[in-house]
Every structure is written in C-alpha cells, then in structure tokens.
Design a protein around this motif. Structure first.
Motif, PDB file in Angstrom:
ATOM      1  N   TRP A   1       0.849  -1.181   0.000  1.00 42.65           N
ATOM      2  CA  TRP A   1       0.000   0.000   0.000  1.00 42.65           C
ATOM      3  C   TRP A   1       0.884   1.229   0.000  1.00 42.65           C
ATOM      4  N   ALA A   2       0.398   2.296  -0.604  1.00 47.95           N
ATOM      5  CA  ALA A   2       1.120   3.569  -0.615  1.00 47.95           C
ATOM      6  C   ALA A   2       0.164   4.678  -0.187  1.00 47.95           C
ATOM      7  N   TYR A   3       0.678   5.664   0.561  1.00 45.71           N
ATOM      8  CA  TYR A   3      -0.127   6.760   1.073  1.00 45.71           C
ATOM      9  C   TYR A   3       0.541   8.083   0.721  1.00 45.71           C
ATOM     10  N   PHE A   4      -0.286   9.106   0.536  1.00 46.60           N
ATOM     11  CA  PHE A   4       0.211  10.445   0.239  1.00 46.60           C
ATOM     12  C   PHE A   4       0.279  11.228   1.539  1.00 46.60           C
ATOM     13  N   ARG A   5       1.476  11.262   2.153  1.00 52.84           N
ATOM     14  CA  ARG A   5       1.678  11.961   3.418  1.00 52.84           C
ATOM     15  C   ARG A   5       3.019  12.700   3.388  1.00 52.84           C
TER      16      ARG A   5
ATOM     17  N   LEU B   1       8.479  14.585   5.330  1.00 55.33           N
ATOM     18  CA  LEU B   1       9.447  15.688   5.378  1.00 55.33           C
ATOM     19  C   LEU B   1      10.004  15.853   6.787  1.00 55.33           C
ATOM     20  N   VAL B   2       9.141  15.775   7.788  1.00 55.87           N
ATOM     21  CA  VAL B   2       9.583  15.926   9.168  1.00 55.87           C
ATOM     22  C   VAL B   2      10.501  14.767   9.554  1.00 55.87           C
ATOM     23  N   ARG B   3      10.100  13.541   9.214  1.00 56.20           N
ATOM     24  CA  ARG B   3      10.934  12.374   9.557  1.00 56.20           C
ATOM     25  C   ARG B   3      12.292  12.456   8.868  1.00 56.20           C
ATOM     26  N   THR B   4      12.286  12.833   7.596  1.00 57.71           N
ATOM     27  CA  THR B   4      13.546  12.913   6.850  1.00 57.71           C
ATOM     28  C   THR B   4      14.463  13.967   7.450  1.00 57.71           C
ATOM     29  N   THR B   5      13.898  15.108   7.846  1.00 57.66           N
ATOM     30  CA  THR B   5      14.699  16.168   8.449  1.00 57.66           C
ATOM     31  C   THR B   5      15.305  15.720   9.770  1.00 57.66           C
ATOM     32  N   LEU B   6      14.490  15.080  10.619  1.00 51.28           N
ATOM     33  CA  LEU B   6      14.999  14.584  11.901  1.00 51.28           C
ATOM     34  C   LEU B   6      16.059  13.510  11.680  1.00 51.28           C
ATOM     35  N   LEU B   7      15.840  12.674  10.673  1.00 53.90           N
ATOM     36  CA  LEU B   7      16.815  11.633  10.366  1.00 53.90           C
ATOM     37  C   LEU B   7      18.134  12.235   9.899  1.00 53.90           C
ATOM     38  N   GLN B   8      18.061  13.289   9.097  1.00 51.25           N
ATOM     39  CA  GLN B   8      19.270  13.946   8.623  1.00 51.25           C
ATOM     40  C   GLN B   8      20.012  14.622   9.778  1.00 51.25           C
TER      41      GLN B   8
END
Length: 217
Positions: free
Chosen positions: A86-90, A95-102
């Motif tokens: 399944w894929a979702y548009f979120r 963006l928030v998760r990627t920023t925190l991960l970076q």
C-alpha cells in the motif's frame, strides 16, 4: 464614578490571565507526566520501515515515502507470490521524519520530543479555543484534561508512525481558531480565511482523513 471600581479584583483581565496561565501550566504538567515515558522508548512496529524509506529516498520522493510492502518485508504470505503493498500520500510527515533523520540519525529521542511537543501544543490550543469561545475556566480545563487522558494518546510520543494523526489534531484546532476569528470579523478579513485555506492544504499533505477538515470547517 469609575466603572473599574465596580469590577471585583478576581474578575480583572490581569487576574483572569493569571488563572489561565496556571491552568495552562497544569495541563502541560499533566500531559508531560502522562506521556513522557515515551521519551525513553525506541522505534518499533513500522517505524523502522518508514525510516528506511526516508533514508533511501531523502527529500527527492516525499510523496512516496509512506509505503507498506506486506509480502517479503513486513510479513511473509505463502499464498502471495507477487509483491503486495500500500502507498499513502503523506509528504508533510515524511518531510519531518527525513529532516529529523538527517539531523539526528537513528536517535529516537528527538522524534519523541517533537511528538510530545506537538501533543502538548494541541492540548493548550484546545484549552485556549474553549476559553475564546466563552467556556468557563474549569470547564475548559476539564475538557482539555480529558483530551490528554484519552487512552489512545500514550502512542503519541512512543510511535513515530503516529505523527500524522498528531499533526491532523493540531491542524483541526488551528483551523477552528482561524474560522472563529473570521466569524468574529463577519468573514470580512481575508487573512483569517486565507489561514483556514492554508491549514486545510497542510492537512491534505499530512494524512488521508485531512480531506474532511475542509468540509467540516
């Protein structure tokens, strides 16, 4: 005769503001006491899958950052030979998760701190909105306290994948705040209406049920 002399000291704007401040501090303390345990937890359930996608896609595919590949990844279904998912548009939570991960890597504490801060902000905004609508202090305090006491909210700081619902809750209250401000101005101030529209767009980029916020407002 000075009209201010007829106002009891306990009903002056300063006294009311002081009581509201104490009520807000009590709500912060209550929410923190109930949910701060999540700060000591790590990632679990589908958190790891989401973070793998964030690491793999970075900022290049925010729209495809929430995907569940059921077969051969999250589970092994012997009857399903082909990949099923399944894929979702979120994009906003991604963006928030990627920023925190970076910024912090796989340290879960910043993720949980953000979730707790968003939840506390939602609780305080609910209290402020109720007061703005004319509810009494104790009524507003009780409703806001019951909101953070809801048994589903312990997942707020513990489950990274729950960031979408937390953001939707905050968007809902922000939208109601802007709508009330617009109504008090007889819907003649474009700034309030623009705020409602902007918040609706944010909710659409946050989670699928955000589509209902616009019609509700």
């Amino acid at each position: 005769m000075d009209d201010r002399a007829a106002v009891p000291p306990s009903d002056t704007p300063t006294a009311i503001g002081r009581r509201d401040l104490w009520a807000a501090l009590a709500l912060v303390l209550l929410a923190f006491t109930l949910h701060a345990h999540g700060l000591a937890l790590g990632f679990f359930f589908d958190d790891n899958n989401h973070l793998e996608l964030c690491k793999q896609n970075g900022y290049h595919d925010l729209a495809g950052g929430v995907r569940f590949d059921w077969n051969h990844r999250l589970c092994h279904a012997w009857w399903a030979q082909k990949e099923t998912g399944w894929a979702y548009f979120r994009p906003l939570p991604v963006l928030v998760r990627t920023t925190l991960l970076q910024l912090f890597g796989l340290n879960p504490i910043p993720f949980h701190i953000l979730h707790l801060a968003l939840h506390i902000s939602t609780v305080l905004l609910l209290y402020a909105l109720l007061r703005r609508l004319g509810c009494r202090l104790w009524t507003s305090l009780l409703v806001s306290g019951l909101f953070t006491l809801h048994p589903a909210h312990p997942f707020v700081t513990a489950w990274v994948a729950n960031d979408g619902p937390v953001m939707i809750g905050l968007c809902t209250l922000l939208g109601l705040w802007c709508l009330h401000g617009s109504a008090r101005a007889d819907h003649r101030r474009i700034g309030w209406l623009a705020g409602v529209f902007a918040i609706y767009l944010l909710s659409l980029a946050t989670r699928e049920n955000g589509i209902m916020l616009g019609p509700m407002l």
